[in-house]
Design a protein around this motif. Structure first.
Motif, PDB file in Angstrom:
ATOM      1  N   THR A  28       0.839  -1.195   0.000  1.00  0.00           N
ATOM      2  CA  THR A  28       0.000   0.000   0.000  1.00  0.00           C
ATOM      3  C   THR A  28       0.876   1.247   0.000  1.00  0.00           C
ATOM      4  O   THR A  28       0.606   2.216  -0.710  1.00  0.00           O
ATOM      5  CB  THR A  28      -0.922   0.005   1.239  1.00  0.00           C
ATOM      6  N   ASP A  29       1.939   1.223   0.783  1.00  0.00           N
ATOM      7  CA  ASP A  29       2.919   2.307   0.823  1.00  0.00           C
ATOM      8  C   ASP A  29       4.160   1.831   0.068  1.00  0.00           C
ATOM      9  O   ASP A  29       4.796   0.861   0.476  1.00  0.00           O
ATOM     10  CB  ASP A  29       3.288   2.624   2.277  1.00  0.00           C
ATOM     11  N   PRO A  30       4.532   2.454  -1.053  1.00  0.00           N
ATOM     12  CA  PRO A  30       5.661   1.963  -1.851  1.00  0.00           C
ATOM     13  C   PRO A  30       6.982   1.924  -1.090  1.00  0.00           C
ATOM     14  O   PRO A  30       7.877   1.166  -1.446  1.00  0.00           O
ATOM     15  CB  PRO A  30       5.723   2.952  -3.026  1.00  0.00           C
ATOM     16  N   ARG A  31       7.119   2.704  -0.027  1.00  0.00           N
ATOM     17  CA  ARG A  31       8.346   2.662   0.773  1.00  0.00           C
ATOM     18  C   ARG A  31       8.518   1.315   1.460  1.00  0.00           C
ATOM     19  O   ARG A  31       9.632   0.884   1.771  1.00  0.00           O
ATOM     20  CB  ARG A  31       8.329   3.790   1.814  1.00  0.00           C
ATOM     21  N   ASP A  32       7.398   0.631   1.675  1.00  0.00           N
ATOM     22  CA  ASP A  32       7.451  -0.673   2.328  1.00  0.00           C
ATOM     23  C   ASP A  32       8.039  -1.757   1.441  1.00  0.00           C
ATOM     24  O   ASP A  32       8.274  -2.870   1.897  1.00  0.00           O
ATOM     25  CB  ASP A  32       6.056  -1.086   2.806  1.00  0.00           C
ATOM     26  N   ARG A  33       8.281  -1.454   0.178  1.00  0.00           N
ATOM     27  CA  ARG A  33       8.948  -2.427  -0.690  1.00  0.00           C
ATOM     28  C   ARG A  33      10.376  -2.681  -0.213  1.00  0.00           C
ATOM     29  O   ARG A  33      10.974  -3.693  -0.560  1.00  0.00           O
ATOM     30  CB  ARG A  33       8.945  -1.945  -2.142  1.00  0.00           C
ATOM     31  N   VAL A  34      10.911  -1.752   0.569  1.00  0.00           N
ATOM     32  CA  VAL A  34      12.206  -1.957   1.209  1.00  0.00           C
ATOM     33  C   VAL A  34      12.022  -2.225   2.700  1.00  0.00           C
ATOM     34  O   VAL A  34      12.550  -3.192   3.245  1.00  0.00           O
ATOM     35  CB  VAL A  34      13.127  -0.728   1.020  1.00  0.00           C
TER      36      VAL A  34
END
Length: 392
Positions: free
Chosen positions: A246-252
């Motif tokens: 949901t939050d693209p920062r969470d891909r890392v």
């Protein structure tokens, strides 16, 4: 309507849990919030679920105050009341959307940085797959519905759940002591579901062959190794390219609990930080990966239109190329000629040759350790400086 709940400040080294009331209030779930030191945490269950893209169109009662939630979480809490009648030992739950003040970036960053600890210490991970598309009248809460896995139609329905594509669930399931799957009123054993998912998603011409489900199956197969040794970030990002956040920062950020210890320590000097923009997280990650794979660029990172540009960070090619240029001067701050001596097996092998005097070996090992520590700090400072200096 937006419901604003005022959280009390969470002390350092603390965590919140909820307790779910068996009774509804005005037809809505009601929970109470409990904060305690992590060292005094009671036995608890972590709920693993898909946030979804829907707005907070529902609300529950949190400490008797309205609290906005998304539809999937609302259904989770409604059904969880019934499952708790069977799992009488389930008293306290950790649910990220409620137990973390999502509006407080500092608290969110601190709690996410300790997510690995939260999952590892949970007695159980209860995975919520959602409400069944067409529930049957004979389905009763609490029963073991393993027999349903023999139905191809049911398994196909199970795999279609958006749950399997969620980035965070990989860490949650890989680090779990015990896993229970809840699908509407159904209770399914993880081992049975895992075996079926593996068979259905990897053999023949299955349409699930190149899906997030396959990636999840692979990671859970390797769970013992991952728990003990961790995985390289580049490897994790390749395997989980089909997963969503949901939050693209969470891909890392969602992968940090699965990383090798050295990588986790290094990236932990800058991440997770929810005050950073999406582009800045991508920028720092790119510089870090270029550090790791220097002096030979790794193949998939130079294909932005296939990996970075769309699948991983959702960046347009022009933006990706701009970020790539901005990493120049930050990505390789170390002496590349010493790379093998510091990290490589060959460098260590030289120290272990027979005939070396014990004292000489000890001195060389200490020198190697010092060089590794200095190299680590130089790289960490380069990432911190990039994060400070970038205007993104």
């Amino acid at each position: 309507m937006t419901y604003k709940y005022k959280y009390e400040t969470l002390p350092k080294d603390s965590i919140r849990f909820i307790k779910l009331s068996p009774e509804l209030k005005d037809g809505r779930p009601q929970v109470t919030l409990k904060a305690c030191a992590r060292s005094d945490a009671p036995e608890y269950v972590c709920m693993s679920y898909c946030w979804g893209q829907d707005p907070e169109s529902e609300f529950i009662y949190l400490n008797n105050e309205p609290f906005g939630v998304r539809p999937n979480l609302f259904q989770l809490l409604l059904h969880l009341r019934h499952h708790c009648r069977e799992y009488t030992e389930w008293h306290y739950f950790w649910i990220d959307a409620i137990c973390i003040d999502q509006a407080n970036a500092a608290e969110k960053s601190e709690q996410v940085s300790r997510m690995e600890e939260t999952y590892r210490n949970a007695s159980t991970i209860a995975a919520w797959l959602g409400v069944r598309e067409d529930p049957q009248p004979e389905e009763k809460t609490g029963r073991d519905h393993t027999a349903k896995l023999a139905s191809p139609a049911f398994v196909d329905e199970l795999i279609r759940s958006p749950y399997w594509s969620r980035m965070w669930i990989v860490q949650e399931l890989v680090l779990a002591k015990t896993i229970v799957l809840l699908y509407g009123h159904l209770r399914l054993p993880w081992k049975g579901v895992y075996g079926v998912l593996h068979a259905w998603s990897t053999v023949g011409r299955s349409r699930w062959r190149n899906s997030a489900t396959v990636s999840l199956v692979y990671m859970t197969v390797q769970a013992p190794y991952t728990q003990k040794h961790g995985r390289a970030l580049g490897e994790l990002m390749r395997y989980l390219e089909h997963s969503e956040a949901t939050d693209p920062r969470d891909r890392v950020f969602a992968l940090m609990g699965l990383m090798e210890e050295e990588e986790k320590k290094l990236l932990g000097t800058v991440f997770p930080d929810y005050t950073m923009s999406h582009e800045k997280v991508a920028l720092v990650t790119m510089a870090y990966l270029k550090q790791i794979y220097a002096p030979s660029p790794f193949k998939w990172v130079v294909r932005p239109q296939q990996m970075w540009g769309h699948k991983v960070f959702g960046l347009e090619r022009e933006t990706w190329e701009s970020l790539w240029r901005e990493t120049e001067g930050y990505e390789t701050p170390h002496d590349l000629r010493n790379y093998a001596d510091v990290w490589g097996v060959k460098g260590l092998g030289k120290l272990l040759k027979l005939g070396k005097a014990g004292e000489t070996l000890r001195v060389q090992k200490e020198e190697l350790k010092g060089r590794r520590e200095r190299w680590f700090e130089v790289r960490a400072e380069a990432l911190r400086r990039l994060a400070r200096e970038s205007k993104r």
